[in-house]
Design a protein around this motif. Structure first.
Motif, PDB file in Angstrom:
ATOM      1  N   PRO A 299     -27.382 -13.849 -11.208  1.00  0.00           N
ATOM      2  CA  PRO A 299     -28.415 -12.730 -11.501  1.00  0.00           C
ATOM      3  C   PRO A 299     -27.864 -11.640 -12.414  1.00  0.00           C
ATOM      4  O   PRO A 299     -26.588 -11.314 -12.181  1.00  0.00           O
ATOM      5  CB  PRO A 299     -28.672 -12.215 -10.417  1.00  0.00           C
ATOM      6  N   LEU A 300     -28.407 -11.275 -13.501  1.00  0.00           N
ATOM      7  CA  LEU A 300     -28.108 -10.360 -14.266  1.00  0.00           C
ATOM      8  C   LEU A 300     -28.483  -9.002 -14.141  1.00  0.00           C
ATOM      9  O   LEU A 300     -29.678  -8.957 -13.548  1.00  0.00           O
ATOM     10  CB  LEU A 300     -28.377 -10.835 -15.860  1.00  0.00           C
ATOM     11  N   PRO A 301     -27.964  -8.116 -14.608  1.00  0.00           N
ATOM     12  CA  PRO A 301     -28.523  -6.526 -14.088  1.00  0.00           C
ATOM     13  C   PRO A 301     -29.781  -6.286 -14.904  1.00  0.00           C
ATOM     14  O   PRO A 301     -30.137  -6.923 -16.160  1.00  0.00           O
ATOM     15  CB  PRO A 301     -27.461  -5.842 -14.807  1.00  0.00           C
ATOM     16  N   LYS A 302     -30.732  -5.694 -14.313  1.00  0.00           N
ATOM     17  CA  LYS A 302     -32.090  -5.259 -15.103  1.00  0.00           C
ATOM     18  C   LYS A 302     -31.878  -4.291 -15.643  1.00  0.00           C
ATOM     19  O   LYS A 302     -31.415  -3.024 -15.435  1.00  0.00           O
ATOM     20  CB  LYS A 302     -33.112  -5.619 -13.819  1.00  0.00           C
ATOM     21  N   SER A 303     -32.881  -4.198 -16.666  1.00  0.00           N
ATOM     22  CA  SER A 303     -32.902  -2.851 -17.486  1.00  0.00           C
ATOM     23  C   SER A 303     -33.955  -1.994 -16.699  1.00  0.00           C
ATOM     24  O   SER A 303     -34.794  -2.257 -16.109  1.00  0.00           O
ATOM     25  CB  SER A 303     -33.369  -3.168 -19.085  1.00  0.00           C
ATOM     26  N   ASN A 304     -33.501  -0.791 -16.888  1.00  0.00           N
ATOM     27  CA  ASN A 304     -34.472   0.324 -16.309  1.00  0.00           C
ATOM     28  C   ASN A 304     -35.331   1.025 -17.278  1.00  0.00           C
ATOM     29  O   ASN A 304     -35.125   1.601 -18.351  1.00  0.00           O
ATOM     30  CB  ASN A 304     -33.214   1.276 -15.558  1.00  0.00           C
ATOM     31  N   PRO A 305     -36.638   1.228 -17.192  1.00  0.00           N
ATOM     32  CA  PRO A 305     -37.861   1.707 -18.197  1.00  0.00           C
ATOM     33  C   PRO A 305     -37.261   3.114 -18.451  1.00  0.00           C
ATOM     34  O   PRO A 305     -37.450   3.473 -19.528  1.00  0.00           O
ATOM     35  CB  PRO A 305     -39.113   1.426 -17.616  1.00  0.00           C
ATOM     36  N   MET A 306     -36.847   3.983 -17.673  1.00  0.00           N
ATOM     37  CA  MET A 306     -36.479   5.388 -17.858  1.00  0.00           C
ATOM     38  C   MET A 306     -35.275   5.463 -18.980  1.00  0.00           C
ATOM     39  O   MET A 306     -35.141   6.068 -19.648  1.00  0.00           O
ATOM     40  CB  MET A 306     -36.119   5.925 -16.535  1.00  0.00           C
ATOM     41  N   ASP A 307     -34.203   4.433 -18.443  1.00  0.00           N
ATOM     42  CA  ASP A 307     -33.056   4.484 -19.635  1.00  0.00           C
ATOM     43  C   ASP A 307     -33.450   3.707 -20.961  1.00  0.00           C
ATOM     44  O   ASP A 307     -33.072   4.504 -22.096  1.00  0.00           O
ATOM     45  CB  ASP A 307     -32.253   3.432 -19.016  1.00  0.00           C
TER      46      ASP A 307
END
Length: 83
Positions: free
Chosen positions: A8-16
């Motif tokens: 599993p890869l890290p997920k992006s954060n919409p706030m970032d």
């Protein structure tokens, strides 16, 4: 065909993503011949450090910018956005 197990890869954060977009849009207001824009090390609260250039030389006159981003497009009567 790969036999490697799926990791599993890290997920992006919409706030970032909004923070990155805010910095990019804000930077377009500054002429690169007159201002140097830097991102400080991950310091909560300081998003950009902007230094004034004069005749192609750095002046060491700097100011710090803290940006706030929002997904809302609602503005108050005075043009401000509250959250």
């Amino acid at each position: 065909m790969s036999t490697r197990k799926s990791i599993p890869l890290p997920k992006s954060n919409p706030m970032d993503d909004m923070e990155t977009e805010s910095k990019r849009r804000f930077a377009t207001y500054f002429d690169i011949r007159r201002f140097e824009i830097r991102e400080p090390n991950k310091d909560k609260g300081n998003d950009l450090v902007i230094e004034l250039k004069e005749n192609g030389e750095y002046t060491n006159f700097q100011f710090v910018v803290q940006l706030k981003s929002t997904a809302s497009k609602h503005k108050a009567k005075d043009g401000s956005i509250s959250y």
